[in-house]
Write an enzyme that holds these catalytic residues in place. Structure first.
Site, PDB file in Angstrom:
ATOM      1  N   ASP A  89       0.760  -1.205  -0.104  1.00  0.00           N
ATOM      2  CA  ASP A  89      -0.292   0.086  -0.041  1.00  0.00           C
ATOM      3  C   ASP A  89       1.044   1.194  -0.017  1.00  0.00           C
ATOM      4  OD1 ASP A  89      -2.406   1.406   0.348  1.00  0.00           O
ATOM      5  OD2 ASP A  89      -1.786   1.894   2.436  1.00  0.00           O
ATOM      6  N   SER A  90       0.389   2.220  -0.251  1.00  0.00           N
ATOM      7  CA  SER A  90       1.294   3.526  -0.106  1.00  0.00           C
ATOM      8  C   SER A  90       1.664   3.862   1.103  1.00  0.00           C
ATOM      9  CB  SER A  90       0.220   4.709  -0.912  1.00  0.00           C
ATOM     10  OG  SER A  90      -1.098   4.724   0.001  1.00  0.00           O
ATOM     11  N   CYS A 121      -3.792  -1.070  -1.977  1.00  0.00           N
ATOM     12  CA  CYS A 121      -4.117   0.460  -2.349  1.00  0.00           C
ATOM     13  C   CYS A 121      -5.091   0.653  -3.536  1.00  0.00           C
ATOM     14  CB  CYS A 121      -2.758   0.938  -2.587  1.00  0.00           C
ATOM     15  SG  CYS A 121      -3.080   2.742  -2.768  1.00  0.00           S
ATOM     16  N   GLU A 156      -5.586   9.953   9.394  1.00  0.00           N
ATOM     17  CA  GLU A 156      -4.165   9.947   9.586  1.00  0.00           C
ATOM     18  C   GLU A 156      -3.887  10.746  10.867  1.00  0.00           C
ATOM     19  OE1 GLU A 156      -1.070   8.956   7.070  1.00  0.00           O
ATOM     20  OE2 GLU A 156      -2.075   7.355   6.188  1.00  0.00           O
ATOM     21  N   CYS A 213     -11.150   3.251  -1.076  1.00  0.00           N
ATOM     22  CA  CYS A 213     -10.014   3.701  -0.339  1.00  0.00           C
ATOM     23  C   CYS A 213      -9.425   2.902   0.769  1.00  0.00           C
ATOM     24  CB  CYS A 213      -9.981   5.190  -0.245  1.00  0.00           C
ATOM     25  SG  CYS A 213      -8.373   5.801   0.680  1.00  0.00           S
ATOM     26  N   HIS A 227      -8.339   3.576   3.686  1.00  0.00           N
ATOM     27  CA  HIS A 227      -8.637   4.473   4.867  1.00  0.00           C
ATOM     28  C   HIS A 227     -10.140   4.529   5.364  1.00  0.00           C
ATOM     29  CE1 HIS A 227      -4.636   5.762   4.127  1.00  0.00           C
ATOM     30  NE2 HIS A 227      -4.346   6.258   5.407  1.00  0.00           N
TER      31      HIS A 227
END
Ligand code: DGL
Length: 273
Positions: free
Chosen positions: A9-10, A72, A151, A183, A185
């Site tokens: 993932d990023s 991701c 985040e 996404c 998140h």
């Protein structure tokens, strides 16, 4: 019998996918790579995201994985085709399994998709839904403020509710009955999103759909392994990042809800230059 699953993932977001895969396959090995030095991918251009994805994949394949999961959404949207055609091991993204789930869940064929700017602009989710479900109406919305909200731990504050409400308003006006969280998140904002979009809208979490697809691929792989009598490897769980491992561990533990093993810093790009 265990297999080794590589996942990139990023950054930390992919841990929401890892958590679901691990829940289904607790005895397998996991090698996770968070490309934190290049995070976020969402606002970046196509070519850059594809280049990072190839570098991340080479690094993971060098670790001896059996299966590569692109956790991701942005990387899945832009690079999955390229990765599938470049590497010989099975490569799975998060988009296809989620789209199948959303298309099964909808009754009105009015489906909402939210994601990063790059994911939404790529049109990949929209095209995949149309390929599965003729006459579907897809309403896509980029929500670039969600990732920093989560985040930076603002997910429980009033500002998060206002931002979620603002982004979801157009989807609400389109009367969607299914909403796809495109996404890594966004599952962490699940409750808030459900409250704002309405309790009658089905929310599809691609992480769970992806985990089910991984379990399916594992069955095929085990069958092949048996045929060639490959020895089993010891189970292991390793985390690599391309930037600060301490920050990753702290944020990751918050995402995961339990302690992570030590995180190792690597620079996969260096090996290619
Ligand atoms: N992991 C990304 C995704 O799922 C979100 C964070 C980023 O923009 O890199 O699209």
């Amino acid at each position: 019998m265990a297999i080794s699953i590589g996942m990139f993932d990023s950054g930390v977001g992919g841990l929401t996918v890892l958590r679901e895969v691990e829940r289904l396959l607790p005895d397998d090995s996991f090698v996770y790579f968070g490309d934190t030095a290049h995070c976020p991918y969402g606002p970046k251009g196509d070519k850059t995201i594809i280049r990072y994805s190839i570098e991340n994949s080479i690094f993971l394949i060098d670790q001896g994985i059996d299966l590569l999961v692109v956790a991701c959404h942005t990387a899945s949207a832009l690079s999955l085709h390229k990765l599938k055609s470049t590497f010989s091991i099975p490569v799975l993204g998060v988009i296809e399994p989620a789209v199948q789930k959303a298309c099964t869940a909808t009754h009105s064929k009015r489906i909402g998709v939210i994601g990063t700017r790059a994911t939404i602009q790529s049109n990949v989710y929209q095209k995949a839904i149309h390929a599965h479900l003729e006459h579907a109406h897809v309403f896509a919305q980029a929500c670039p403020l969600f990732v920093p909200l989560i985040e930076e731990q603002f997910g429980n504050r009033e500002i998060a509710r206002l931002i979620v409400r603002e982004y979801l308003l157009p989807l609400k006006e389109h009367n969607i009955d299914t909403l796809l969280l495109g996404c890594t998140h966004y599952p962490l904002l699940h409750t808030l999103i459900q409250e704002e979009i309405g309790s009658d809208v089905v929310i599809v979490n691609p992480a769970t759909a992806c985990a089910e697809a991984v379990a399916q691929i594992k069955k095929t792989l085990l069958h092949l392994k048996k045929e060639v009598e490959e020895p089993l490897r010891n189970q292991r769980k390793v985390f690599f990042v391309s930037d600060d491992p301490v920050r990753f561990k702290e944020t990751g533990e918050r995402f995961f809800g339990y302690p992570l093993p030590d995180v190792i810093h690597v620079s996969p790009t260096n090996s290619l230059i």
